[in-house]
Design an enzyme around this catalytic site. Structure first.
Site, PDB file in Angstrom:
ATOM      1  CG  ASP A 232      -1.809  -0.847   0.801  1.00  0.00           C
ATOM      2  OD1 ASP A 232      -2.446  -1.407   0.063  1.00  0.00           O
ATOM      3  OD2 ASP A 232      -2.301  -1.634   2.321  1.00  0.00           O
ATOM      4  CG  LEU A 233       2.770   5.093  -2.880  1.00  0.00           C
ATOM      5  CD1 LEU A 233       3.937   4.584  -3.143  1.00  0.00           C
ATOM      6  CD2 LEU A 233       2.821   5.550  -4.433  1.00  0.00           C
ATOM      7  CG  ASP A 234       4.046   6.897  -0.031  1.00  0.00           C
ATOM      8  OD1 ASP A 234       5.150   6.601  -0.274  1.00  0.00           O
ATOM      9  OD2 ASP A 234       4.202   7.640  -0.792  1.00  0.00           O
ATOM     10  CD  GLU A 235      -2.817   3.908   2.454  1.00  0.00           C
ATOM     11  OE1 GLU A 235      -3.104   3.074   2.489  1.00  0.00           O
ATOM     12  OE2 GLU A 235      -3.612   4.396   1.346  1.00  0.00           O
TER      13      GLU A 235
END
Length: 290
Positions: A232-235
């Protein structure tokens, strides 16, 4: 390795919480003439998980002579409480492979801290999709791996990156402003072993020129976030964050300068705390014993 009274050790553990864990750990160390220098623990009542970090040394004749004996002696405690545990000398230094693009601020900060003995890691190489930071890297005596990447070569480039990670026996991949999104496959392969840094405008100002759009909106806080990378991108689970207040006088250039300084500081803290075995994954969050 001979343990001796002059060596210190770090025991880290996590498990399903239950009564008696702290007593068992401290009792075992007392039984082997272990002297506790620092101890931190946390019981997460929401997840039911328990986390503990203990730094100790030998203080008597009963203390084991080798690290293997020290670990073997603790094994029954680990088995009894079904612990996920690790016991290492405090001098043990994790090996870092650092990935970077063109921005030098985070890389330069990490290498300076490492060179001056203020970051307890071993840097085993630098990977970049651009050639720009080769001189800086090689000035520090570190091998530079230029791995260009494009839409058609991403899979091949990531295979080379993963091969370098494996061959260098790296413990962590640190993305020091590496401006490429890792594939889901690579993120999963490096789960819990890849640390990223980004500005804390997200998700408000995604994409290009975030500082320009933040300036246009008149933001009053500039920040940065270090986290473990997930698909999950940047999460991913957050390790550290920090902010600085700005006002109407700040130009876009001011915001960029302040933001870069915060990014470097926050990433260095995240790397240091991880290297000192202070960071524990707790689902989508972390426990950090500062």
């Amino acid at each position: 390795m001979s343990s001796g009274k002059d060596h210190t050790f770090i025991l880290t553990l996590s498990c399903q919480d239950r009564v008696g864990i702290v007593a068992a750990v401290s009792g075992h160390l007392a039984d082997i003439d272990g002297f506790i220098l620092d101890s931190q623990q946390y019981a997460d009542l929401e997840s039911g998980r328990f986390f503990m970090r203990v730094e100790f040394k030998g203080a008597g004749e009963l203390f084991p002579d080798t690290l293997q004996e020290l670990r073997s002696g603790f094994f029954p405690v680990g088995e009894r409480f079904e612990l996920d545990w690790e016991l290492l000398p405090s001098t043990s230094r994790p090996r870092l492979l650092i990935a970077v693009s063109k921005g030098s601020h985070c890389l330069n900060d990490l290498l300076h801290r490492w060179q001056t003995g203020n970051l307890p890691v071993d840097v085993v190489g630098i990977i970049s999709n651009h050639p720009d930071l080769r001189d800086l890297t090689e000035w520090h005596g570190i091998q530079y791996h230029h791995l260009p990447v494009g839409p058609e070569s991403k899979e091949e480039q990531e295979a080379k990156l993963l091969s370098l990670f494996t061959r260098s026996e790296a413990d962590y991949l640190v993305l020091a402003r590496y401006m490429q999104v890792l594939s889901e496959n690579l993120a999963q392969r490096l789960a819990g072993r890849c640390i990223n840094i980004h500005h804390s405008f997200l998700p408000s100002f995604k994409g290009a020129r975030p500082y320009r759009r933040a300036h246009e909106r008149g933001v009053k806080l500039i920040g940065a976030t270090a986290h473990f990378v997930t698909s999950d991108l940047d999460e991913g689970p957050i390790i550290e964050q920090d902010v600085e207040r700005v006002d109407h006088r700040a130009t876009e250039a001011d915001l960029i300068r302040i933001g870069r300084d915060i990014e470097a500081r926050v990433l260095a803290r995240a790397v240091r705390w991880t290297a000192e075995r202070r960071v524990f994954l707790n689902g989508i969050r972390t426990v950090v014993f500062r």
